[in-house]
Design a protein around this motif. Structure first.
Motif, mmCIF file in Angstrom:
data_model
loop_
_atom_site.group_PDB
_atom_site.id
_atom_site.type_symbol
_atom_site.label_atom_id
_atom_site.label_comp_id
_atom_site.label_asym_id
_atom_site.label_seq_id
_atom_site.Cartn_x
_atom_site.Cartn_y
_atom_site.Cartn_z
ATOM 1 N N ALA A 1 -117.770 -33.208 82.275
ATOM 2 C CA ALA A 1 -117.738 -34.656 82.064
ATOM 3 C C ALA A 1 -119.117 -35.147 81.656
ATOM 4 N N LYS B 1 -114.215 -39.385 83.882
ATOM 5 C CA LYS B 1 -113.261 -38.293 83.674
ATOM 6 C C LYS B 1 -111.905 -38.611 84.299
ATOM 7 N N TYR B 2 -111.929 -39.245 85.455
ATOM 8 C CA TYR B 2 -110.694 -39.526 86.188
ATOM 9 C C TYR B 2 -110.636 -41.013 86.536
ATOM 10 N N LEU C 1 -116.548 -32.786 90.891
ATOM 11 C CA LEU C 1 -115.714 -32.987 89.701
ATOM 12 C C LEU C 1 -114.438 -32.164 89.789
#
Length: 371
Positions: free
Chosen positions: A52, A264-265, A304
């Motif tokens: 990321a 990323k999320y 992550l």
């Protein structure tokens, strides 16, 4: 806070070492800047940034402002808001240098390597140019951040707790904002400073190159996690560089890690993001959570990966009480009711139908007998 700046109002809590390198092109300065990048390999940023980069995520830096013209920051800084009458720069200047330093650790590129190089820093100053904070200006800054939909806040200065700040932090928790704050420097007797000590805020302490607790890092039950703080290379205004020590550095690094996860999320809640960081931290000191390291040293790669296994949960709803920084709240919701007949009404209708049918049968039988 970096020693030598104008922000005397919290110098006692955030004092740190500072070596300014005004001629970064010379060999010694270049070596110092490179040496001060030790945190990049220590945190395994190469592997983290393969997973990321923070693309599209915004981090509100509530600090002294940022020199957006610095080569390590150009193109990565957005203007914030002015809450002091004598400031009209929207956070895009920095007479102190502290905000510029932290911005580099969050989104820096070039000679200063930021943790989330494709994120953006929104500069929201919480002090005047002369260095004095306005009344409740940090609370105003946080409210501005919430109103503009920014989901990450980094605060490396201290303020006095008061009802307005407490209400503002609760509001931020309800708005699914992750607030990262430095625990403070050289203040072990006083403990973790506010707002890092507030419920729901991720309080960040500092470590040295060996991963051990920094001698300047405040301690206490509110410490959530620790990250590199000592002898870190940072950007300074007017194309300068410096090597600094302080938990401000740690808070910026953790804010960058939050940007990596949220970028990323994006469907993970603030509490899930914090849980991903704290549950994967490398345990140090006493087993489990302790007053020095909190849950341990940050492991960005592990966080992550952990975040990637989490199922998105409902974001917290605004309430009068803030959740703790490490708990994950799941809000259970019932399915929406479907239109139609309720069960009791349906039973009544069926019973009435059966009764009517019985009456008809009796009448028919009676008529048949008469015939």
């Amino acid at each position: 806070m970096i020693r030598g700046g104008r922000w005397r109002w919290c110098a006692a809590l955030f004092a740190s070492s500072l070596v300014v390198l005004t001629t970064p092109s010379c060999a010694s300065a270049s070596d110092d800047v490179a040496t001060g990048q030790w945190y990049a390999s220590f945190l395994n940023l190469d592997a983290a940034q393969q997973l990321a980069t923070g693309d599209g995520e915004r981090v509100a830096l509530i600090d002294t402002g940022v020199d957006y013209t610095h080569p390590a920051l150009m193109g990565s800084i957005d203007p914030g808001a002015n809450f002091a009458a004598e400031r009209d720069d929207h956070g895009l200047s920095d007479s102190d240098g502290h905000g510029t330093s932290l911005a580099g650790l969050i989104v820096g590129h070039g000679r200063i390597r930021g943790v989330a190089p494709r994120a953006r820093v929104v500069s929201v100053p919480n002090g005047t140019v002369s260095g004095l904070p306005g009344p409740n200006v940090t609370a105003q800054a946080i409210e501005w951040v919430i109103a503009h939909g920014i989901k990450i806040v980094c605060i490396a200065s201290s303020v006095s707790p008061d009802p307005i700040m407490e209400q503002t932090i609760r509001h931020a928790m309800g708005a699914d904002v992750v607030i990262v704050a430095a625990v403070g420097n050289e203040s072990a007797k006083a403990g973790v400073v506010y707002p890092a000590s507030a419920p729901g805020v991720l309080a960040v302490g500092g470590t040295d190159r060996g991963g051990k607790l920094s001698s300047i890092s405040a301690t206490g039950p509110d410490v959530g996690i620790v990250a590199p703080s000592d002898h870190i290379s940072v950007a300074r205004p007017h194309n300068a560089y410096a090597v600094t020590t302080g938990t401000s550095n740690s808070s910026a690094i953790v804010a960058g890690a939050v940007a990596l996860i949220r970028g990323k999320y994006p469907r993970l809640s603030a509490q899930q993001v914090i849980s991903a960081l704290t549950s994967t931290a490398i345990d140090e000191g006493q087993p489990g959570r302790d007053f020095d390291y909190g849950f341990g040293r940050i492991d960005i790669v592990a966080a992550l990966k952990k975040a990637g296994t989490m199922q998105p949960q409902a974001s917290p709803q605004p309430s009068t009480s803030a959740p703790t920084s490490t708990s994950v709240t799941v809000t259970a919701t019932s399915p929406d009711p479907k239109p139609g007949l309720s069960t009791p009404l349906l039973v009544v209708i069926i019973a009435a139908g059966l009764l009517a049918a019985a009456v008809i049968v009796v009448l028919v039988v009676g008529l048949a007998r008469r015939r």
